[in-house]
Design an enzyme around this catalytic site. Sequence first.
Site, PDB file in Angstrom:
ATOM      1  CE1 TYR A  55      -3.056  -3.000   0.280  1.00  0.00           C
ATOM      2  CE2 TYR A  55      -3.394  -2.530   2.597  1.00  0.00           C
ATOM      3  CZ  TYR A  55      -3.655  -3.299   1.483  1.00  0.00           C
ATOM      4  OH  TYR A  55      -4.521  -4.356   1.573  1.00  0.00           O
ATOM      5  CB  SER A 200     -13.723  -4.907  -0.895  1.00  0.00           C
ATOM      6  OG  SER A 200     -12.515  -4.307  -1.271  1.00  0.00           O
ATOM      7  N   PRO A 201     -15.874  -5.011   2.177  1.00  0.00           N
ATOM      8  CG  PRO A 201     -16.195  -4.383   4.408  1.00  0.00           C
ATOM      9  CD  PRO A 201     -15.136  -4.482   3.344  1.00  0.00           C
ATOM     10  CG  LEU A 202     -19.380  -1.087   2.913  1.00  0.00           C
ATOM     11  CD1 LEU A 202     -19.168   0.326   3.438  1.00  0.00           C
ATOM     12  CD2 LEU A 202     -20.842  -1.499   3.089  1.00  0.00           C
ATOM     13  N   GLY A 205     -17.557   0.444  -2.402  1.00  0.00           N
ATOM     14  CA  GLY A 205     -18.472   1.582  -2.415  1.00  0.00           C
ATOM     15  C   GLY A 205     -19.788   1.331  -3.108  1.00  0.00           C
ATOM     16  CB  SER A 208     -22.179   3.245   0.001  1.00  0.00           C
ATOM     17  OG  SER A 208     -21.655   3.783  -1.205  1.00  0.00           O
TER      18      SER A 208
END
Length: 328
Positions: A55, A200-202, A205, A208
């Site tokens: 990262y 990356s549980p969403l 994005g 959302s």
Amino acid sequence: MKQREIAGQNVAEIGLGCMNLSHAYGHPLSEADAAKVIDAALDAGVRHFDSAALYGLGSNEILLGKLLKPHRKNIFLASKCGMTGVDGKRVIDGRPKTLRSTLEQSLQNLQTDVLDLYYLHRWDKSVPIEDSVGELSRLVDEGKIKAIGLSEVSSQTLQKAHAVHPIAAVQTEYSLWTRNPEIAVLEMCRKLGSAFVAFSPLARGYLSGQVTDKNALVDGDIRKGMPRFQPEHLQKNLALLAELKLISEAQQCTMAQVSLAWLLHQGPHIHLIPGTTQISHLRDNVGASDIRLTSTQLAKLRQVFHPKHISGPRYPSATQLEIDTEEF
């Protein structure tokens, strides 16, 4: 927040994936703005912080080393090796010598003597998994890492690795629109006593409801090259959000909170590490720990977001070849 066990420690079930602060989604935050996010996370009860040598090509670890050093005794700190930046390019290298040198640099960057959890970020398929994990086990014996994790591996690879040294956690993408862990590895983690950490549980994005147009993404955002965010797939996927919106309205919470709550309902060994650069989103994510979905709502979401309804693969073909996870 409620706590769950990982690597022999009890930590809040929702942590913070720190990649976004330095990498992958456009422009990195300034140190001052990143400090505000970290402080807000600590205030909200977050104790699990996840980084990687890759990262920001090391800059994310350096940033966290500065910001988290005063709190080191009270947090759960994880990072990853096996995929790093070499001359500005991403390289997968699981050779024991490379893993050891990466760990030494990570300890220096993160300003700590030991990591609570250290993942093999990617299995280097040119190196037997037993050799990579064997070197990580020696780092455990030397007291430089407390536990070993794997990322984006199959249940078969997990079993091979676990035979060499207990695998404390597996980190893989898991969300309503990426259900691959349900094929085998989620259950294998349960059987072996390994935590499952969902990144990356969403859905980067998507869940959302705020990512509706690929062209609105800034330069440098990795989603621009991901199949599911291309117009022909994104429009089909956006249509699935209608039921998620209805459930969020019934629960009087956000779509993101429902999505995270759904994951937490899938098993007590599951931990979430959503990433964000916005304090309002961070607080919203943490609030998902309090959401209780009904059995009807859980079943409805499982049905609506069945893998056969999701349009497009999650990775481009070249990236897909680098991972080892089971795929629908």
